[in-house]
Write a protein that holds these residues in place. Structure first.
Motif, PDB file in Angstrom:
ATOM      1  N   ALA A  89       0.824  -1.204   0.000  1.00 16.28           N
ATOM      2  CA  ALA A  89       0.000   0.000   0.000  1.00 16.28           C
ATOM      3  C   ALA A  89       0.863   1.261   0.000  1.00 16.28           C
ATOM      4  N   SER A  90       1.939   1.245   0.776  1.00 16.12           N
ATOM      5  CA  SER A  90       2.824   2.410   0.833  1.00 16.12           C
ATOM      6  C   SER A  90       3.521   2.634  -0.504  1.00 16.12           C
ATOM      7  N   ILE A  91       3.985   1.558  -1.130  1.00 19.36           N
ATOM      8  CA  ILE A  91       4.684   1.683  -2.411  1.00 19.36           C
ATOM      9  C   ILE A  91       3.729   2.180  -3.489  1.00 19.36           C
ATOM     10  N   ILE A  92       2.500   1.680  -3.479  1.00 17.02           N
ATOM     11  CA  ILE A  92       1.509   2.122  -4.465  1.00 17.02           C
ATOM     12  C   ILE A  92       1.264   3.629  -4.333  1.00 17.02           C
ATOM     13  N   ALA A  93       1.191   4.110  -3.090  1.00 24.27           N
ATOM     14  CA  ALA A  93       0.991   5.548  -2.871  1.00 24.27           C
ATOM     15  C   ALA A  93       2.167   6.350  -3.431  1.00 24.27           C
ATOM     16  N   THR A  94       3.395   5.844  -3.246  1.00 22.89           N
ATOM     17  CA  THR A  94       4.584   6.522  -3.787  1.00 22.89           C
ATOM     18  C   THR A  94       4.565   6.523  -5.311  1.00 22.89           C
ATOM     19  N   LEU A  96       3.922   8.864 -10.911  1.00 21.90           N
ATOM     20  CA  LEU A  96       3.240   8.833 -12.208  1.00 21.90           C
ATOM     21  C   LEU A  96       2.647  10.199 -12.545  1.00 21.90           C
ATOM     22  N   VAL A  97       2.115  10.871 -11.523  1.00 31.30           N
ATOM     23  CA  VAL A  97       1.564  12.213 -11.733  1.00 31.30           C
ATOM     24  C   VAL A  97       2.684  13.205 -12.030  1.00 31.30           C
ATOM     25  N   THR A  98       3.762  13.130 -11.256  1.00 29.99           N
ATOM     26  CA  THR A  98       4.884  14.061 -11.426  1.00 29.99           C
ATOM     27  C   THR A  98       5.447  14.028 -12.847  1.00 29.99           C
ATOM     28  N   TYR A  99       5.578  12.818 -13.372  1.00 32.36           N
ATOM     29  CA  TYR A  99       6.204  12.683 -14.693  1.00 32.36           C
ATOM     30  C   TYR A  99       5.178  12.449 -15.808  1.00 32.36           C
ATOM     31  N   THR A 124      -2.060   2.742 -14.329  1.00 26.86           N
ATOM     32  CA  THR A 124      -2.666   3.158 -13.066  1.00 26.86           C
ATOM     33  C   THR A 124      -1.667   2.809 -11.970  1.00 26.86           C
ATOM     34  N   PRO A 125      -1.763   3.404 -10.769  1.00 24.68           N
ATOM     35  CA  PRO A 125      -0.821   3.040  -9.697  1.00 24.68           C
ATOM     36  C   PRO A 125      -0.814   1.546  -9.383  1.00 24.68           C
ATOM     37  N   ILE A 126      -2.014   0.928  -9.302  1.00 21.70           N
ATOM     38  CA  ILE A 126      -2.058  -0.503  -8.985  1.00 21.70           C
ATOM     39  C   ILE A 126      -1.523  -1.317 -10.158  1.00 21.70           C
ATOM     40  N   GLY A 127      -1.794  -0.872 -11.381  1.00 24.76           N
ATOM     41  CA  GLY A 127      -1.268  -1.570 -12.555  1.00 24.76           C
ATOM     42  C   GLY A 127       0.244  -1.498 -12.613  1.00 24.76           C
ATOM     43  N   ALA A 128       0.791  -0.324 -12.286  1.00 24.28           N
ATOM     44  CA  ALA A 128       2.243  -0.171 -12.261  1.00 24.28           C
ATOM     45  C   ALA A 128       2.850  -1.066 -11.184  1.00 24.28           C
ATOM     46  N   PHE A 129       2.191  -1.142 -10.037  1.00 25.52           N
ATOM     47  CA  PHE A 129       2.711  -1.977  -8.953  1.00 25.52           C
ATOM     48  C   PHE A 129       2.745  -3.448  -9.365  1.00 25.52           C
ATOM     49  N   VAL A 130       1.678  -3.925  -9.987  1.00 26.74           N
ATOM     50  CA  VAL A 130       1.629  -5.325 -10.428  1.00 26.74           C
ATOM     51  C   VAL A 130       2.738  -5.590 -11.450  1.00 26.74           C
ATOM     52  N   SER A 131       2.925  -4.676 -12.401  1.00 28.71           N
ATOM     53  CA  SER A 131       3.994  -4.839 -13.390  1.00 28.71           C
ATOM     54  C   SER A 131       5.364  -4.862 -12.722  1.00 28.71           C
ATOM     55  N   VAL A 169      13.073   8.663 -16.865  1.00 26.74           N
ATOM     56  CA  VAL A 169      12.384   9.650 -17.703  1.00 26.74           C
ATOM     57  C   VAL A 169      13.390  10.429 -18.547  1.00 26.74           C
ATOM     58  N   LYS A 170      14.523  10.732 -17.963  1.00 29.49           N
ATOM     59  CA  LYS A 170      15.542  11.514 -18.668  1.00 29.49           C
ATOM     60  C   LYS A 170      16.262  10.681 -19.726  1.00 29.49           C
ATOM     61  N   ILE A 171      16.550   9.407 -19.406  1.00 27.09           N
ATOM     62  CA  ILE A 171      17.367   8.577 -20.303  1.00 27.09           C
ATOM     63  C   ILE A 171      16.504   7.788 -21.291  1.00 27.09           C
ATOM     64  N   ASP A 172      15.469   7.096 -20.764  1.00 25.20           N
ATOM     65  CA  ASP A 172      14.577   6.294 -21.613  1.00 25.20           C
ATOM     66  C   ASP A 172      13.276   6.061 -20.853  1.00 25.20           C
ATOM     67  N   PRO A 173      12.211   6.819 -21.150  1.00 28.35           N
ATOM     68  CA  PRO A 173      10.952   6.716 -20.390  1.00 28.35           C
ATOM     69  C   PRO A 173      10.351   5.325 -20.351  1.00 28.35           C
ATOM     70  N   SER A 174      10.649   4.507 -21.361  1.00 29.18           N
ATOM     71  CA  SER A 174      10.081   3.152 -21.369  1.00 29.18           C
ATOM     72  C   SER A 174      10.668   2.276 -20.270  1.00 29.18           C
ATOM     73  N   LEU A 175      11.753   2.743 -19.647  1.00 27.88           N
ATOM     74  CA  LEU A 175      12.405   1.956 -18.591  1.00 27.88           C
ATOM     75  C   LEU A 175      11.932   2.337 -17.190  1.00 27.88           C
ATOM     76  N   ILE A 176      10.937   3.190 -17.066  1.00 25.31           N
ATOM     77  CA  ILE A 176      10.558   3.669 -15.734  1.00 25.31           C
ATOM     78  C   ILE A 176      10.076   2.528 -14.841  1.00 25.31           C
ATOM     79  N   ILE A 177       9.263   1.606 -15.363  1.00 22.03           N
ATOM     80  CA  ILE A 177       8.775   0.484 -14.547  1.00 22.03           C
ATOM     81  C   ILE A 177       9.910  -0.494 -14.225  1.00 22.03           C
ATOM     82  N   PRO A 178      10.726  -0.924 -15.220  1.00 22.01           N
ATOM     83  CA  PRO A 178      11.875  -1.773 -14.885  1.00 22.01           C
ATOM     84  C   PRO A 178      12.823  -1.139 -13.870  1.00 22.01           C
ATOM     85  N   CYS A 179      13.055   0.162 -13.978  1.00 20.13           N
ATOM     86  CA  CYS A 179      13.982   0.827 -13.051  1.00 20.13           C
ATOM     87  C   CYS A 179      13.422   0.853 -11.633  1.00 20.13           C
TER      88      CYS A 179
END
Length: 504
Positions: free
Chosen positions: A176-181, A186-189, A195-202, A407-417
């Motif tokens: 729950a804490s990580i999802i909130a972070t 996701l909003v900042t960038y 979605t936050p929960i979708g990103a967490f599952v990925s 985001v700066k180097i390769d936005p597609s890597l945000i979830i893997p990073c």
């Protein structure tokens, strides 16, 4: 009092690594942590002893008082430890632990079954890592003792199922804490594809360390895969008899007198987590409740309810005159863990003041091939969590850094990073002698703390090596499935090599 700024100096890592090195070399955890704290406050105050004492006093006060108000989260954890010690002691004095061990011996036929039972309990107690390590330790210890499984093996199973499961589950205090972070990042960038929960599952599907640390536990439990000092301690355990010592009074208990209190402990803690989390919500949701829950208050409430349940279930099984002795024995059993935990919190504060995390995060600056980024963040997260003793602190520092770099180097890597940071944080936490979860797993298993650290380290490093190959693959292919497969193959090869080396 102005503290020296070490955010850009290699000296920022000295207190943490000094404490870690001394703990491993001397095996005297309290002395090592104490030296780390003293060296840290002296560095922060420019070597002035009086200023150092003042700052040390301020750090101690901050454990209970911060920003002009009581800060009771840490005292509540200490209170829960005392409550759990009393809970366990009452079960022992009443003979309930022995009854459960006898029942388990009739239904669980061998050491393998005892270890697998302990590992599988994480699927019931995944709501919080502290809770899992302490509660499952109390439940499983009589069974593993009965089958002469070493306390070090029990501590390893507790530790290597606690954080990995909690970090993977959205319905947990960690998730729950990580999802909130993640939601904030996701909003900042302006990332709209998740979605936050979708990103967490990925991210969980790419958290190779956590996934394979869990798999490794079941491999170790089923195949008795013992490497390093674990093999020696397992052989020694076959000659010991913990149960005779624990149940010295020889009282005959009942299995239900253990099962009911443990069920009450789990249910009341879970209910309190839902209730305290719901207080901050306008519209109730399970995930929202876990995101806003007060874990420490819930643990104390659960501990009190568990003790009341023990008293009701064991009424007449403990002599009235033995109750004070049972309470004292239970509290005393936790004094060592409480002292270590307080010193670990102090050195964590010193590490924060030294800006160790900020210094380590600067090590990834510069020109980086995008494909190496997940691997670099995994390694850096591991080092940072090892040095600071906190997964949560590593998440807090590294997730925003990982998102910004991706985001700066390769936005597609945000979830893997971000998944690499989560994996590294859990890995470093597993390896660190000053980690809360490591300390509480030793406590739950009633295992020598350094024995736990040194026996778990080879397993953690083996999984970490395989995960590193997986994150390298993920970075260059951006295929979570291929990264998973490569991690699995790498781990299998390492296990075979280590097993052959043990039998050679």
């Amino acid at each position: 009092m102005q503290l020296v700024d070490y955010s850009h100096s290699v000296l920022s890592v000295v207190p943490a690594f000094l404490a870690l090195a001394l703990a491993v070399i001397t095996r005297r955890v309290l002395l090592s942590l104490g030296i780390g704290v003293i060296v840290g406050v002296l560095l922060l105050t420019g070597g002035n002893p009086l200023d150092g004492l003042t700052h040390l006093k301020n750090l101690a006060v901050s454990l209970t008082w911060a920003d002009g108000a009581w800060a009771l989260d840490k005292p509540k954890i200490l209170l829960f430890l005392l409550l759990l010690g009393i809970f366990t002691s009452l079960l022992t004095f009443s003979g309930s632990n022995q009854a459960f061990a006898d029942w388990a011996k009739r239904h669980i036929k061998n050491r393998r079954g005892a270890k697998l039972l302990t590992a599988c309990l994480v699927f019931v107690t995944f709501i919080d890592d502290y809770f899992h390590s302490l509660a499952v330790g109390a439940i499983a210890r009589p069974v593993t003792d009965k089958f002469k499984v070493s306390r070090a093996k029990l501590a390893y199973i507790l530790d290597s199922t606690a954080a990995p499961m909690c970090v993977l589950m959205p319905v947990s205090s960690w998730g729950a804490s990580i999802i909130a972070t993640i939601a904030g990042l996701l909003v900042t960038y302006n990332i709209t594809g998740y979605t936050p929960i979708g990103a967490f599952v990925s991210m969980s599907l790419m958290n190779y360390y956590a996934l394979f640390a869990l798999i490794m536990v079941f491999v170790v439990a089923y195949f008795s895969f013992d490497i390093g000092s674990m093999a020696r301690l397992e052989r020694a355990a076959l000659k010991e008899n913990h149960v005779a010592h624990e149940n010295a009074d020889g009282k005959t208990g009942r299995v239900y007198a253990l099962i009911i209190p443990v069920a009450v402990l789990i249910a009341s803690t879970l209910a309190s987590m839902m209730y305290t989390g719901a207080q901050a919500l306008e519209t109730f949701s399970i995930l929202g409740a876990f995101e806003n829950t007060d874990v420490n208050t819930s643990l104390v409430f659960g501990g009190v309810c568990g003790i009341l349940a023990v008293l009701l279930c064991t009424f007449g099984k403990i002599d009235t005159a033995d109750y004070p002795r049972a309470v004292w024995v239970g509290m005393k059993s936790m004094f060592g863990a409480i002292t270590i935990l307080i010193l670990a919190w102090l050195i964590s504060s010193v590490v924060s003041d030294m800006k160790t995390g900020e210094y380590l995060s600067t090590l990834v600056a510069g020109n980086i091939n995008p494909g190496f980024l997940p691997l670099i963040l995994f390694l850096l997260g591991s080092v940072m969590a090892f040095a600071t003793g906190t997964s949560w602190g590593t998440f807090g520092i590294m997730l925003p850094i990982a998102a910004a770099m991706a985001v700066k180097i390769d936005p597609s890597l945000i979830i893997p990073c971000m998944s690499a940071v989560m994996a590294g944080a859990v890995c470093g936490d597993h390896c660190s002698p000053i980690s809360d979860t490591t300390i509480l797993s030793s406590t739950g298993a009633q295992c020598n703390h350094i024995d736990h650290v040194t026996t778990q380290l080879p397993y953690a490093l083996t999984v970490a090596a395989a995960s590193a190959v997986g994150f390298l693959t993920l970075g260059f292919t951006q295929s979570a499935l291929l990264g998973f497969a490569v991690t699995g193959v790498s781990l299998a090869v390492l296990i075979l090599l280590l097993r052959n080396k043990q039998t050679a």
